[in-house]
Design an enzyme around this catalytic site. Structure first.
Site, PDB file in Angstrom:
ATOM      1  N   PHE A  25      10.217   7.502  35.074  1.00 41.06           N
ATOM      2  CA  PHE A  25       9.373   7.095  33.766  1.00 41.06           C
ATOM      3  C   PHE A  25      10.246   5.907  33.183  1.00 41.06           C
ATOM      4  O   PHE A  25      10.609   5.030  33.573  1.00 41.06           O
ATOM      5  CB  PHE A  25      11.363   8.251  33.411  1.00 41.06           C
ATOM      6  CG  PHE A  25      10.640   9.655  32.494  1.00 41.06           C
ATOM      7  CD1 PHE A  25      10.021   9.597  31.450  1.00 41.06           C
ATOM      8  CD2 PHE A  25      10.840  10.262  33.833  1.00 41.06           C
ATOM      9  CE1 PHE A  25       9.782  11.231  31.524  1.00 41.06           C
ATOM     10  CE2 PHE A  25      10.401  11.310  33.169  1.00 41.06           C
ATOM     11  CZ  PHE A  25       9.987  12.254  31.977  1.00 41.06           C
ATOM     12  N   HIS A  55      17.377   9.162  38.988  1.00 42.60           N
ATOM     13  CA  HIS A  55      16.744  10.369  38.821  1.00 42.60           C
ATOM     14  C   HIS A  55      15.035  10.252  38.937  1.00 42.60           C
ATOM     15  O   HIS A  55      14.115  10.714  39.007  1.00 42.60           O
ATOM     16  CB  HIS A  55      16.630  10.133  36.953  1.00 42.60           C
ATOM     17  CG  HIS A  55      17.243  10.555  35.866  1.00 42.60           C
ATOM     18  ND1 HIS A  55      17.867  12.261  35.887  1.00 42.60           N
ATOM     19  CD2 HIS A  55      18.588  10.100  35.029  1.00 42.60           C
ATOM     20  CE1 HIS A  55      18.777  11.896  34.945  1.00 42.60           C
ATOM     21  NE2 HIS A  55      19.308  10.601  34.699  1.00 42.60           N
ATOM     22  N   HIS A  59      15.950  15.214  42.651  1.00 40.39           N
ATOM     23  CA  HIS A  59      17.820  14.477  41.624  1.00 40.39           C
ATOM     24  C   HIS A  59      17.508  16.202  41.360  1.00 40.39           C
ATOM     25  O   HIS A  59      17.288  17.331  40.906  1.00 40.39           O
ATOM     26  CB  HIS A  59      17.086  13.382  41.294  1.00 40.39           C
ATOM     27  CG  HIS A  59      16.680  13.684  39.882  1.00 40.39           C
ATOM     28  ND1 HIS A  59      15.521  13.248  39.868  1.00 40.39           N
ATOM     29  CD2 HIS A  59      16.850  13.901  38.785  1.00 40.39           C
ATOM     30  CE1 HIS A  59      15.061  13.897  38.762  1.00 40.39           C
ATOM     31  NE2 HIS A  59      16.019  14.161  37.849  1.00 40.39           N
ATOM     32  N   ASP A  61      19.726  16.440  37.691  1.00 37.44           N
ATOM     33  CA  ASP A  61      20.450  16.663  36.041  1.00 37.44           C
ATOM     34  C   ASP A  61      22.037  17.047  36.505  1.00 37.44           C
ATOM     35  O   ASP A  61      22.130  18.372  36.627  1.00 37.44           O
ATOM     36  CB  ASP A  61      19.301  16.950  35.181  1.00 37.44           C
ATOM     37  CG  ASP A  61      18.182  16.253  35.053  1.00 37.44           C
ATOM     38  OD1 ASP A  61      17.883  14.932  36.048  1.00 37.44           O
ATOM     39  OD2 ASP A  61      17.214  16.081  34.238  1.00 37.44           O
ATOM     40  N   HIS A  65      23.813  14.313  30.901  1.00 39.11           N
ATOM     41  CA  HIS A  65      21.896  14.023  31.033  1.00 39.11           C
ATOM     42  C   HIS A  65      21.600  14.164  29.468  1.00 39.11           C
ATOM     43  O   HIS A  65      21.147  13.294  28.742  1.00 39.11           O
ATOM     44  CB  HIS A  65      20.796  14.361  31.930  1.00 39.11           C
ATOM     45  CG  HIS A  65      19.653  13.664  31.698  1.00 39.11           C
ATOM     46  ND1 HIS A  65      19.641  12.472  31.301  1.00 39.11           N
ATOM     47  CD2 HIS A  65      18.163  14.932  32.143  1.00 39.11           C
ATOM     48  CE1 HIS A  65      18.202  12.622  31.875  1.00 39.11           C
ATOM     49  NE2 HIS A  65      17.968  13.473  32.217  1.00 39.11           N
ATOM     50  N   HIS A 166      15.120  21.593  28.775  1.00 36.63           N
ATOM     51  CA  HIS A 166      16.837  20.827  28.954  1.00 36.63           C
ATOM     52  C   HIS A 166      17.975  21.317  28.078  1.00 36.63           C
ATOM     53  O   HIS A 166      18.968  22.302  28.243  1.00 36.63           O
ATOM     54  CB  HIS A 166      17.066  18.947  28.741  1.00 36.63           C
ATOM     55  CG  HIS A 166      15.937  18.384  30.074  1.00 36.63           C
ATOM     56  ND1 HIS A 166      15.089  18.385  29.738  1.00 36.63           N
ATOM     57  CD2 HIS A 166      17.101  17.578  31.047  1.00 36.63           C
ATOM     58  CE1 HIS A 166      14.208  17.183  31.259  1.00 36.63           C
ATOM     59  NE2 HIS A 166      15.906  17.478  31.765  1.00 36.63           N
ATOM     60  N   GLU A 178      14.691  18.706  40.040  1.00 38.03           N
ATOM     61  CA  GLU A 178      13.125  17.919  39.708  1.00 38.03           C
ATOM     62  C   GLU A 178      12.459  16.446  40.373  1.00 38.03           C
ATOM     63  O   GLU A 178      13.421  16.207  41.656  1.00 38.03           O
ATOM     64  CB  GLU A 178      13.571  16.963  38.463  1.00 38.03           C
ATOM     65  CG  GLU A 178      13.666  17.997  37.089  1.00 38.03           C
ATOM     66  CD  GLU A 178      14.265  17.249  35.856  1.00 38.03           C
ATOM     67  OE1 GLU A 178      14.246  17.296  34.498  1.00 38.03           O
ATOM     68  OE2 GLU A 178      15.368  15.543  35.533  1.00 38.03           O
TER      69      GLU A 178
END
Length: 215
Positions: A25, A55, A59, A61, A65, A166, A178
């Site tokens: 990201f 991340h 991974h 979460d 998070h 989320h 993810e």
């Protein structure tokens, strides 16, 4: 004592390679590796140090998070990350995975569901990846699912500020994986093994995610 015969059960590695060029990201910390010692006349070993966002790559979460009061990754139970799993194809389904995209494979769902949305998992950052519609996560939770996975960067669209998907994970106490690579995995049921590291206080953890055939 004779050795047991090697297992004939096939493995699929769902983990993309992690390197300084792995997509992240915007603003997240990229993977970096540096050598702190190398084998030589005064040193018997190679030693490296790693700096990265948790991340990067495949991974898990942690609830932390997306909620300040959520558990860090070292405190989550491991059961959801290990056991029977179903891979469902929703390839090129559009921006959001809807219940209708999964309905064809929804009979007697196991507790873990991974959704393949692309012919090939992304190897560079892109913002128009497929994510989960919030109602789809609620729909899966109603059917006994405890862990969901996806072959894109997030269960929420890249532009989301409210992280509605989320928040559905939070509301239904779902675990999530993810950045999986599902390119070569046919639809069907498998054994999932994707244990997070015990990183104390972290909001996520890398996993070496694999599927194993059931027979």
């Amino acid at each position: 004592m004779s050795k047991p015969p090697p297992s004939s059960r096939r493995l699929w590695d769902l983990s993309p390679p992690v390197s300084p060029t792995a997509p992240i990201f915007p603003g997240d910390a990229p993977f970096q590796l540096q050598w702190t010692a190398r084998i030589g006349p005064q040193c018997p070993v190679n030693l490296s140090a790693v700096s990265t966002s948790p991340h990067v790559g495949a991974h898990a979460d942690a609830p932390l998070h997306y909620a300040d009061e959520g558990a860090a990754i070292d405190a989550v139970a491991l059961d959801p990350y290990l056991g029977r799993c179903r891979v469902i194809h929703a390839i090129d389904c559009g921006p959001l995975i809807l219940p209708q995209h999964l309905a064809h494979a929804a009979a007697e769902l196991p507790p873990r569901v991974l959704v393949r949305t692309a012919q090939k998992a992304d190897t560079v950052w892109r913002e128009d990846f497929t994510a989960y519609a919030p109602e789809t996560l609620a729909w899966l939770a109603e059917r006994g699912v405890r862990l969901v996975g996806i072959d894109t960067a997030s269960v929420d669209p890249a532009s989301s500020k409210t992280l509605d998907a989320h928040q559905q994970l939070r509301a239904h106490d779902l675990r999530v994986l993810e950045n999986l690579v599902l390119d070569e995995v046919p639809e069907g049921d498998y054994e999932l093994i994707a244990l997070p590291l015990r990183w104390v206080g972290a909001c996520a953890s890398p996993v070496r995610a694999i599927l194993r055939s059931l027979t």
